[in-house]
Motif scaffolding. Structure first.
Motif, PDB file in Angstrom:
ATOM      1  N   GLU A  58       0.765  -1.274  -0.021  1.00  0.00           N
ATOM      2  CA  GLU A  58       0.099   0.041   0.036  1.00  0.00           C
ATOM      3  C   GLU A  58       0.829   1.253  -0.049  1.00  0.00           C
ATOM      4  OE1 GLU A  58      -3.304   0.773   0.295  1.00  0.00           O
ATOM      5  OE2 GLU A  58      -4.365  -1.383   0.718  1.00  0.00           O
ATOM      6  N   LEU A  59       1.931   1.263   0.757  1.00  0.00           N
ATOM      7  CA  LEU A  59       2.806   2.420   0.961  1.00  0.00           C
ATOM      8  C   LEU A  59       3.728   2.599  -0.533  1.00  0.00           C
ATOM      9  CD1 LEU A  59       4.082   2.013   4.515  1.00  0.00           C
ATOM     10  CD2 LEU A  59       2.658   3.918   3.557  1.00  0.00           C
ATOM     11  N   THR A  60       3.822   1.655  -1.105  1.00  0.00           N
ATOM     12  CA  THR A  60       4.588   1.469  -2.431  1.00  0.00           C
ATOM     13  C   THR A  60       3.702   2.307  -3.389  1.00  0.00           C
ATOM     14  OG1 THR A  60       5.878  -0.401  -1.940  1.00  0.00           O
ATOM     15  CG2 THR A  60       5.603   0.290  -4.101  1.00  0.00           C
ATOM     16  N   ALA A  61       2.453   1.929  -3.432  1.00  0.00           N
ATOM     17  CA  ALA A  61       1.198   2.263  -4.540  1.00  0.00           C
ATOM     18  C   ALA A  61       1.436   3.903  -4.020  1.00  0.00           C
ATOM     19  CB  ALA A  61      -0.026   1.671  -4.350  1.00  0.00           C
ATOM     20  N   ALA A  62       1.070   4.216  -2.739  1.00  0.00           N
ATOM     21  CA  ALA A  62       0.964   5.661  -2.618  1.00  0.00           C
ATOM     22  C   ALA A  62       2.120   6.412  -2.754  1.00  0.00           C
ATOM     23  CB  ALA A  62       0.677   5.804  -0.762  1.00  0.00           C
ATOM     24  N   MET A  63       3.358   5.858  -2.567  1.00  0.00           N
ATOM     25  CA  MET A  63       4.597   6.719  -3.118  1.00  0.00           C
ATOM     26  C   MET A  63       4.524   6.853  -4.560  1.00  0.00           C
ATOM     27  SD  MET A  63       8.500   5.441  -2.526  1.00  0.00           S
ATOM     28  CE  MET A  63       8.469   4.207  -4.023  1.00  0.00           C
ATOM     29  N   VAL A  64       4.249   5.892  -5.493  1.00  0.00           N
ATOM     30  CA  VAL A  64       4.258   6.005  -6.581  1.00  0.00           C
ATOM     31  C   VAL A  64       3.206   6.967  -7.351  1.00  0.00           C
ATOM     32  CG1 VAL A  64       3.691   4.835  -8.988  1.00  0.00           C
ATOM     33  CG2 VAL A  64       5.174   3.557  -7.189  1.00  0.00           C
ATOM     34  N   ALA A  65       2.031   7.120  -6.623  1.00  0.00           N
ATOM     35  CA  ALA A  65       0.984   8.169  -6.893  1.00  0.00           C
ATOM     36  C   ALA A  65       1.485   9.647  -6.530  1.00  0.00           C
ATOM     37  CB  ALA A  65      -0.093   7.595  -6.208  1.00  0.00           C
ATOM     38  N   HIS A  66       2.336   9.605  -5.060  1.00  0.00           N
ATOM     39  CA  HIS A  66       2.591  10.875  -4.904  1.00  0.00           C
ATOM     40  C   HIS A  66       3.755  11.278  -5.647  1.00  0.00           C
ATOM     41  CE1 HIS A  66       5.489  13.387  -2.231  1.00  0.00           C
ATOM     42  NE2 HIS A  66       4.097  13.814  -1.830  1.00  0.00           N
ATOM     43  N   ARG A  67       4.510  10.480  -6.145  1.00  0.00           N
ATOM     44  CA  ARG A  67       5.836  10.819  -7.314  1.00  0.00           C
ATOM     45  C   ARG A  67       5.061  11.386  -8.578  1.00  0.00           C
ATOM     46  NH1 ARG A  67       8.982  10.523  -3.366  1.00  0.00           N
ATOM     47  NH2 ARG A  67      10.780   9.088  -3.406  1.00  0.00           N
ATOM     48  N   SER A  68       3.988  10.661  -8.866  1.00  0.00           N
ATOM     49  CA  SER A  68       3.173  11.258 -10.268  1.00  0.00           C
ATOM     50  C   SER A  68       2.586  12.491 -10.031  1.00  0.00           C
ATOM     51  CB  SER A  68       2.164   9.911 -10.414  1.00  0.00           C
ATOM     52  OG  SER A  68       1.802  10.285 -11.668  1.00  0.00           O
ATOM     53  N   TRP A  84      -3.980  13.615  -4.867  1.00  0.00           N
ATOM     54  CA  TRP A  84      -3.176  12.827  -4.145  1.00  0.00           C
ATOM     55  C   TRP A  84      -3.842  12.543  -2.535  1.00  0.00           C
ATOM     56  CZ3 TRP A  84       0.135  12.933   0.202  1.00  0.00           C
ATOM     57  CH2 TRP A  84       0.781  11.714   0.559  1.00  0.00           C
ATOM     58  N   HIS A  85      -4.332  13.788  -2.056  1.00  0.00           N
ATOM     59  CA  HIS A  85      -4.314  13.879  -0.534  1.00  0.00           C
ATOM     60  C   HIS A  85      -5.939  13.225  -0.356  1.00  0.00           C
ATOM     61  CE1 HIS A  85      -1.013  16.551  -0.083  1.00  0.00           C
ATOM     62  NE2 HIS A  85      -0.971  16.341   1.275  1.00  0.00           N
ATOM     63  N   TYR A  86      -6.809  13.507  -1.280  1.00  0.00           N
ATOM     64  CA  TYR A  86      -7.954  13.033  -0.901  1.00  0.00           C
ATOM     65  C   TYR A  86      -8.638  11.774  -1.730  1.00  0.00           C
ATOM     66  CZ  TYR A  86      -9.807  15.532  -5.249  1.00  0.00           C
ATOM     67  OH  TYR A  86      -9.965  15.827  -6.717  1.00  0.00           O
ATOM     68  N   GLN A  87      -7.590  11.548  -2.601  1.00  0.00           N
ATOM     69  CA  GLN A  87      -7.940  10.278  -3.332  1.00  0.00           C
ATOM     70  C   GLN A  87      -6.996   9.148  -2.886  1.00  0.00           C
ATOM     71  OE1 GLN A  87      -7.701  10.919  -7.472  1.00  0.00           O
ATOM     72  NE2 GLN A  87      -9.658  12.093  -7.686  1.00  0.00           N
ATOM     73  N   VAL A  88      -5.769   9.154  -2.341  1.00  0.00           N
ATOM     74  CA  VAL A  88      -4.944   8.408  -1.907  1.00  0.00           C
ATOM     75  C   VAL A  88      -4.545   8.175  -0.566  1.00  0.00           C
ATOM     76  CG1 VAL A  88      -2.508   7.439  -2.336  1.00  0.00           C
ATOM     77  CG2 VAL A  88      -3.841   8.374  -4.386  1.00  0.00           C
ATOM     78  N   LEU A  89      -3.819   9.336   0.085  1.00  0.00           N
ATOM     79  CA  LEU A  89      -3.526   9.437   1.167  1.00  0.00           C
ATOM     80  C   LEU A  89      -4.534   9.101   2.340  1.00  0.00           C
ATOM     81  CD1 LEU A  89      -1.062   9.997   3.300  1.00  0.00           C
ATOM     82  CD2 LEU A  89      -1.619  12.480   3.282  1.00  0.00           C
TER      83      LEU A  89
END
Length: 203
Positions: A58-68, A84-89
């Motif tokens: 999950e954290l890997t996916a969140a990191m990738v989304a954050h980078r993007s 990213w904040h309201y859809q991922v984090l």
């Protein structure tokens, strides 16, 4: 149709070699520690997070989304960071207790014990039965040679066989817009029989 080969990317832990895994660990550790400090998630994401495999994914996916979301773009005022904040984090943090179990973990020790995943011993038998009941090829049930289609065409065809024949160009539908259209294979004409629930070759 065969299953296309899967080409794993650089974030698919299951397929990483030693070097790729080492590089991803370094990047993820730095990012997660930044996340825990920046958002005051020290109590929510315990220090032993790296021992919780589901959370690592999950954290890997969140990191990738954050980078993007945060990488440089032509429009620096795009809505990626907000999304990213309201859809991922926030959804990830709201699901934290469902993602992994930190109940027995403290700031100094990890008490997490992954559950053993059991697979019923009947799975091999089930899969074998499922595979055996299928036709050996998508063209089974009707001829593959148009030159001999008229003489070798099957008397009846299932809906699946009919669709495959039309999709592969072996059969020609008289009305492509009609799901139950009659069609021909060579000189043989097939019509849908409502009672039989299949296509029957016209005499």
């Amino acid at each position: 149709m065969s299953v296309p080969p899967y080409r794993p990317g650089p974030f698919d832990w299951r397929h990483l070699d030693q070097q790729a895994a080492s590089e991803l660990w370094v990047e993820l550790i730095h990012w997660v520690e930044w996340l825990r400090e920046r958002y005051d998630f020290g109590r929510d994401i315990r220090p032993c997070w790296f021992q919780h495999s589901a959370l690592v994914e999950e954290l890997t996916a969140a990191m990738v989304a954050h980078r993007s979301s945060y990488q440089q773009t032509k429009d620096p005022y795009h809505h990626g960071p907000a999304a990213w904040h309201y859809q991922v984090l926030r959804p990830m943090m709201a699901r934290m207790t469902a993602i992994t179990d930190f109940e027995q973990c403290t700031q100094d020790a990890c008490g997490f014990t992954p559950a053993r995943v059991h697979t019923l011993t009947t799975i091999a038998e089930f899969v074998d039965t499922d595979v055996r009941r299928r036709s050996e090829s998508p063209n089974a049930g009707f001829p593959t040679d148009l030159d001999s289609a008229a003489s070798d065409a099957a008397v009846t065809l299932s809906m699946e066989e009919a669709i495959t024949a039309i999709d592969t160009g072996l059969a020609v539908a008289e009305d492509p817009a009609d799901d139950f259209s009659a069609f021909t294979i060579g000189d043989a004409r097939y019509e849908y029989d409502d009672d039989a629930g299949q296509y029957v070759r016209a005499q």
